[in-house]
Every structure is written in C-alpha cells, then in structure tokens.
Design an enzyme around this catalytic site. Structure first.
Site, PDB file in Angstrom:
ATOM      1  CG  ASP A  96       0.283  -1.154  11.691  1.00  0.00           C
ATOM      2  OD1 ASP A  96      -0.374  -0.536  10.939  1.00  0.00           O
ATOM      3  OD2 ASP A  96       0.347  -2.807  11.603  1.00  0.00           O
ATOM      4  CD  GLU A 118      -4.061  -2.879  15.944  1.00  0.00           C
ATOM      5  OE1 GLU A 118      -2.926  -2.257  15.012  1.00  0.00           O
ATOM      6  OE2 GLU A 118      -5.193  -3.243  15.825  1.00  0.00           O
ATOM      7  CD  GLU A 132       1.360  -1.290   6.580  1.00  0.00           C
ATOM      8  OE1 GLU A 132       2.322  -2.060   5.982  1.00  0.00           O
ATOM      9  OE2 GLU A 132       0.426  -0.726   5.805  1.00  0.00           O
ATOM     10  CG  HIS A 209      -5.400  -2.140   1.786  1.00  0.00           C
ATOM     11  ND1 HIS A 209      -4.457  -1.592   2.480  1.00  0.00           N
ATOM     12  CD2 HIS A 209      -6.095  -2.662   2.760  1.00  0.00           C
ATOM     13  CE1 HIS A 209      -4.302  -1.962   3.880  1.00  0.00           C
ATOM     14  NE2 HIS A 209      -5.454  -2.551   4.048  1.00  0.00           N
ATOM     15  NE  ARG A 211       2.395   2.246   0.721  1.00  0.00           N
ATOM     16  CZ  ARG A 211       2.308   3.173   0.097  1.00  0.00           C
ATOM     17  NH1 ARG A 211       3.250   3.561  -0.553  1.00  0.00           N
ATOM     18  NH2 ARG A 211       1.536   4.269   0.204  1.00  0.00           N
ATOM     19  CG  HIS A 241      -7.873   0.930  -0.385  1.00  0.00           C
ATOM     20  ND1 HIS A 241      -7.306   2.050  -0.857  1.00  0.00           N
ATOM     21  CD2 HIS A 241      -7.635   0.819   0.681  1.00  0.00           C
ATOM     22  CE1 HIS A 241      -6.814   2.634   0.028  1.00  0.00           C
ATOM     23  NE2 HIS A 241      -6.926   2.032   1.085  1.00  0.00           N
TER      24      HIS A 241
HETATM   25  C1  UD1 Z   1      -2.786   3.225   4.228  1.00  0.00           C
HETATM   26  C2  UD1 Z   1      -1.773   2.536   5.364  1.00  0.00           C
HETATM   27  C3  UD1 Z   1      -1.870   1.194   5.637  1.00  0.00           C
HETATM   28  C4  UD1 Z   1      -3.370   0.996   6.070  1.00  0.00           C
HETATM   29  C5  UD1 Z   1      -4.102   1.180   4.981  1.00  0.00           C
HETATM   30  C6  UD1 Z   1      -5.664   1.037   5.465  1.00  0.00           C
HETATM   31  C7  UD1 Z   1       0.543   3.628   5.324  1.00  0.00           C
HETATM   32  C8  UD1 Z   1       1.787   3.671   4.635  1.00  0.00           C
HETATM   33  N1  UD1 Z   1      -0.680   2.927   4.864  1.00  0.00           N
HETATM   34  O1  UD1 Z   1      -2.399   2.405   3.207  1.00  0.00           O
HETATM   35  O2  UD1 Z   1      -1.092   0.842   6.854  1.00  0.00           O
HETATM   36  O3  UD1 Z   1      -3.424  -0.567   6.184  1.00  0.00           O
HETATM   37  O4  UD1 Z   1      -4.031   2.680   4.914  1.00  0.00           O
HETATM   38  O5  UD1 Z   1      -6.507   1.282   4.227  1.00  0.00           O
HETATM   39  O6  UD1 Z   1       0.305   4.375   6.191  1.00  0.00           O
HETATM   40  N2  UD1 Z   1      -7.154   7.362  -1.598  1.00  0.00           N
HETATM   41  C9  UD1 Z   1      -8.079   8.009  -1.691  1.00  0.00           C
HETATM   42  N3  UD1 Z   1      -9.114   8.423  -0.455  1.00  0.00           N
HETATM   43  C10 UD1 Z   1      -8.874   7.831   0.619  1.00  0.00           C
HETATM   44  C11 UD1 Z   1      -8.074   6.917   1.067  1.00  0.00           C
HETATM   45  C12 UD1 Z   1      -7.247   6.644  -0.069  1.00  0.00           C
HETATM   46  O7  UD1 Z   1      -8.092   8.536  -2.725  1.00  0.00           O
HETATM   47  O8  UD1 Z   1      -9.791   7.967   1.403  1.00  0.00           O
HETATM   48  C13 UD1 Z   1      -6.031   6.855  -2.462  1.00  0.00           C
HETATM   49  C14 UD1 Z   1      -4.971   8.083  -2.897  1.00  0.00           C
HETATM   50  O9  UD1 Z   1      -5.013   8.065  -4.117  1.00  0.00           O
HETATM   51  C15 UD1 Z   1      -3.855   7.694  -2.116  1.00  0.00           C
HETATM   52  C16 UD1 Z   1      -3.858   6.123  -1.959  1.00  0.00           C
HETATM   53  O10 UD1 Z   1      -5.362   5.990  -1.917  1.00  0.00           O
HETATM   54  O11 UD1 Z   1      -2.736   8.220  -2.651  1.00  0.00           O
HETATM   55  C17 UD1 Z   1      -3.114   5.424  -0.991  1.00  0.00           C
HETATM   56  O12 UD1 Z   1      -3.455   5.911   0.336  1.00  0.00           O
HETATM   57  P1  UD1 Z   1      -2.277   5.623   1.605  1.00  0.00           P
HETATM   58  O13 UD1 Z   1      -2.858   6.177   2.630  1.00  0.00           O
HETATM   59  O14 UD1 Z   1      -1.001   6.430   0.841  1.00  0.00           O
HETATM   60  O15 UD1 Z   1      -1.832   3.998   1.764  1.00  0.00           O
HETATM   61  P2  UD1 Z   1      -3.251   2.951   1.943  1.00  0.00           P
HETATM   62  O16 UD1 Z   1      -2.502   1.676   0.731  1.00  0.00           O
HETATM   63  O17 UD1 Z   1      -4.417   3.236   1.802  1.00  0.00           O
HETATM   64  N1  UDP Z   2     -14.222  -1.593   6.224  1.00  0.00           N
HETATM   65  C1  UDP Z   2     -15.207  -0.573   6.107  1.00  0.00           C
HETATM   66  N2  UDP Z   2     -15.646  -0.645   4.905  1.00  0.00           N
HETATM   67  C2  UDP Z   2     -15.276  -1.264   3.807  1.00  0.00           C
HETATM   68  C3  UDP Z   2     -14.160  -1.976   4.093  1.00  0.00           C
HETATM   69  C4  UDP Z   2     -13.613  -2.149   5.326  1.00  0.00           C
HETATM   70  O1  UDP Z   2     -15.555   0.219   7.037  1.00  0.00           O
HETATM   71  O2  UDP Z   2     -15.815  -0.947   2.590  1.00  0.00           O
HETATM   72  C5  UDP Z   2     -13.556  -1.605   7.646  1.00  0.00           C
HETATM   73  C6  UDP Z   2     -13.279  -2.954   8.252  1.00  0.00           C
HETATM   74  O3  UDP Z   2     -14.371  -3.519   9.008  1.00  0.00           O
HETATM   75  C7  UDP Z   2     -12.007  -2.810   9.186  1.00  0.00           C
HETATM   76  C8  UDP Z   2     -11.263  -1.631   8.453  1.00  0.00           C
HETATM   77  O4  UDP Z   2     -12.369  -1.063   7.379  1.00  0.00           O
HETATM   78  O5  UDP Z   2     -12.424  -2.483  10.396  1.00  0.00           O
HETATM   79  C9  UDP Z   2     -10.113  -2.183   7.635  1.00  0.00           C
HETATM   80  O6  UDP Z   2      -9.532  -1.157   7.089  1.00  0.00           O
HETATM   81  P1  UDP Z   2      -8.484  -1.396   5.921  1.00  0.00           P
HETATM   82  O7  UDP Z   2      -8.537  -2.857   5.225  1.00  0.00           O
HETATM   83  O8  UDP Z   2      -8.489  -0.397   5.030  1.00  0.00           O
HETATM   84  O9  UDP Z   2      -7.162  -1.470   6.760  1.00  0.00           O
HETATM   85  P2  UDP Z   2      -6.395  -2.272   7.941  1.00  0.00           P
HETATM   86  O10 UDP Z   2      -7.100  -2.858   8.726  1.00  0.00           O
HETATM   87  O11 UDP Z   2      -5.925  -3.604   6.764  1.00  0.00           O
HETATM   88  O12 UDP Z   2      -5.286  -1.734   8.230  1.00  0.00           O
END
Ligand code: UD1
Ligand code: UDP
Length: 379
Positions: A96, A118, A132, A209, A211, A241
C-alpha cells in the site's frame, strides 16, 4: 515463458516481494523483471543485497523531503517507458505504498494485468494509515488478480464487490521472507549490539515512522521512551528510520539516556535476529505486527487503528496509540506482570505458514494460463 514485472519502492515491499522474485526465478515457466522506484534508497538496498537481487531497472527517485506528489509523479513517469519497452505478461505490486499505487496505475495505463500481493487490508478510515488506506483501495480498483494474505482480507475484498474468481488467499509472503532469513542466522550487523545476547536486561525493541504520527504523535513516542529509560533493568533499542522527520522528533527526547540505544536501520537479517532477542516489540510498523506474533513476541502497536486484526484477536498484539501515558503503562505492565506477559507471548501464525510464494506462483499460473486453482491459506 511468462515475463512478470515485479515493482517495489520501499524496504517493506522489498522484503515481501523478495521471496516471490526468488520463486519466479526458480520456476521454469516464469521470467521475473525487477523494477524498483527506489522511493527508499539505503533501506531498499539493504534488502536487495541480502536477497542478492539486482534490479533490471532502477528509477532512483528518492529525494530528501519528498512529498506524496513527488513520489507518485516520478514513479508514474519513470515506470511508463519501462513497461512499454518490456511488455510483461503481468505486473506484481505489493502492499500500500505510493510506489504500489503508481505501479498499478502505470500498468493499467498499458493494459497489463496487475497482480496485487497483500491485497484487501483495510481499517475503514481513509486517514489511518495515511496515505496507505487509500493507496490500497485505489490499487484494488486497478487489480486483475487479488492475493489477500488472510481470510479476513479476502472478506474485505468480497464486501467491496471484487469477483471471488479473481481472489486467492495466499498467506503473507513476509512469513516466507522471515523463515528464509532466520534460517541464515545473520549477525546483528551493528557494533552496538555485539554484547546484547549476554546482556541480562530485558530488551524493548522500538520502530516508528508513520506519516499520520509526524508531529505530536512522534513527540509523544519520544516522551514515552524518555520515561521508560529510567528503568535500569530495561535496554531500549531503536533502529531508527532514515526519515529526518522521525529523527528530529526522537533523538532530542532520548539524548543522554544511556539505556536507550539508537542505531541505524538494521539489515533484515540482523533485525529478524533482534526481534528474536527482544522481550517486547513497540512499533507502528505493518511488517513487525506480522512478524512479532510468528516469533511469539508481544507487540504493542503505536497506532489508533490496524488493518491487521488477526493477531489482536489472537491476543499477541495490542493497540496503544501515540499517547505517552498509555505506551508507558502498557510496556510496564508487560515488564511487571508475568501472567499478562505470558498471555501475549503466544506464537501464533495468523498471517502465513511460509508457503505464500508457492501459492502466489500457482495463482499466477491459474490466472495467466488456466492452471489449477491453488489450495488457499487458512489461518
Ligand atoms: C514509506 C511508505 C509507507 C511505508 C514506509 C516503510 C508511502 C507514502 N509511504 O514511508 O507506506 O510503510 O515507507 O518504511 O509510500 N529516507 C532516506 N533513505 C531511505 C528511506 C527514506 O533518506 O532509504 C528518508 C528521505 O528523507 C525521505 C523520507 O525518508 O524523504 C521519507 O521516505 P518516504 O518513502 O517518502 O516515506 P516513508 O515515511 O519512508
Ligand atoms: N526492518 C528491518 N530493519 C529495521 C527495522 C525494520 O529490516 O531496522 C524490517 C521489519 O522486520 C519489517 C519491515 O522492515 O519486515 C518493516 O518496515 P517498515 O516498518 O519500514 O514498514 P511497514 O511495515 O510499516 O510498511
């Protein structure tokens, strides 16, 4: 030979599609093509490298502070030409995220059938989780083959009028990924955790994490951790995160507390091992809500709603919201009341039996080539 394009953008999508990609690679009648948007970068790459997956196309769209519009438009614009060039027989999206929705929309625009892994998770509240809940509803509209993980998610799809002939209950592929990873007994991968196996303290493992929690919710989580940090018998580990919004809220709140260890995101192998070592999981993650119960760990979920009611019903997951007082009370109750702890620490597997990939591939054969309908997962 059927070409199947698998699209992923974030860490959790990569974890959940990795075993599907490995399964397609091993199947004699499928050729996977892996396209990543890289909505996440480092956190995505950690997963790809663990599963030794090299993407066939990488849009590399991540930009610090990216908005939902940024991610949607960049993913959509980037995926269109790749789909046009590759013309896969089907496109697999997972979950999602914004990549999920944009990937499904891009495939629909090319009239390529979308397979949604999923599928069918719902809270009923458009803003929880945000965005989501709407991403997954929109993806449902674009999908040709729906693969819900559980009978509950199947029922959600049926209630929305999805044709039952296009639904196969597979179990969640995260359980396949977890088994694959646990079997490999990875190191933690962070020097701060070297001595944790011999540490007599109980371990609270935290991730956050979401939003919808940015702002007051995240600040309250920081306050709760600062209060729990006064307990000298508790070690709090927070692989944080990479989002600066999360870091800016949490780091000042826990600064100076030696019982709180904040580390960089762990590789999935190290994180799976740390879940096994932890006594309590405190999280707002979707994936951790599924993995914790399977590992027999109590999970406190820092959200007001969940689209994963199965483990709440089984008694291993509890919703605590983002109220600092309630978070502290529920963690303390698990630490202080043995009977309560034992009642939540039941290993249950409502999300899967490790055979979701097998059913996913059988469902693809059924849908694309008229193969037999697979036996479905029953929780
Ligand atoms: C995203 C997904 C959320 C998912 C989550 C898992 C959307 C809108 N949100 O949220 O559904 O649960 O990922 O973690 O699709 N960043 C980095 N490096 C990385 C990852 C993130 O620098 O490898 C930072 C960046 O500044 C980025 C911010 O994190 O702008 C947010 O990342 P983004 O993918 O927009 O949203 P998440 O909150 O990670
Ligand atoms: N996870 C990981 N390393 C971390 C924290 C989480 O590999 O430091 C894994 C965790 O086991 C799970 C997934 O990442 O499978 C969850 O990711 P996240 O919480 O970012 O996203 P969500 O599941 O909420 O979409």
């Amino acid at each position: 030979m059927r070409k199947v394009m698998v699209i992923a953008g974030t860490r959790p999508e990569a974890i959940k599609v990795a075993p599907v990609i490995l399964g397609l690679r091993d199947a004699p009648d499928f050729e996977p093509f892996v396209a990543v948007t890289a909505q996440h970068r480092e956190m995505l790459d950690q997963v790809l490298s663990l599963f030794a997956i090299v993407p066939d196309a990488d849009l590399d769209i991540l930009a610090p502070g990216q908005t939902l519009t940024d991610v949607t438009t960049r993913a959509l614009q980037g995926l269109g030409p790749i789909l046009e060039a590759e013309r896969p027989d089907a496109v697999v999206v997972q979950g999602d995220t914004t990549t999920t929705f944009a990937g499904a929309l891009a495939a629909f625009y090319q009239r390529i059938p979308v397979v949604h892994v999923e599928a069918g998770l719902r809270t009923g509240d458009p803003y929880s989780p945000y965005p989501e809940e709407i991403n997954r509803r929109l993806t449902t509209q674009l999908t040709a083959l729906h693969l819900p993980p559980t009978p509950t998610s199947r029922a959600n799809l049926i209630a929305e009028g999805v044709d039952p002939a296009r639904i196969v209950v597979t179990g969640n592929t995260v359980i396949d990924a977890l088994h694959w990873t646990v079997d490999r007994r990875a190191d933690y991968g962070d020097p701060a955790l070297t001595a944790i196996d011999d540490d007599p303290r109980r371990v609270l493992l935290v991730t956050a994490h979401r939003r919808e929690s940015w702002g007051e919710g995240m600040t309250a989580i920081g306050r709760a951790l600062a209060r729990l940090a006064d307990d000298r018998d508790l070690l709090i580990v927070f692989p944080i995160h990479r989002n600066p919004v999360v870091r800016d809220a949490i780091l000042p709140a826990v600064a100076g507390h030696t019982t709180v260890v904040v580390i960089e995101p762990l590789g999935y192998g190290g994180f799976a091992r740390l879940m096994g070592r932890a006594d309590i999981l405190l999280t707002d993650s979707g994936g951790v809500q599924e993995e914790g119960p399977s590992l027999g760990k109590p999970v406190l979920v820092m959200r007001d709603t969940t689209e994963r009611p199965e483990a709440v019903e089984a008694g291993t997951v509890r919703l605590v919201g983002t109220d600092a007082e309630l978070i502290v009370t529920e963690v303390r109750r698990l630490l202080d009341d043995d009977a309560h702890y034992r009642s939540m620490a039941n290993a249950v597997n409502p999300y899967g039996d490790g055979r979701a990939v097998e059913r996913t591939i059988a469902a693809l054969r059924h849908h694309l080539d008229g193969g037999p309908r697979p036996e479905e997962f029953e929780a």
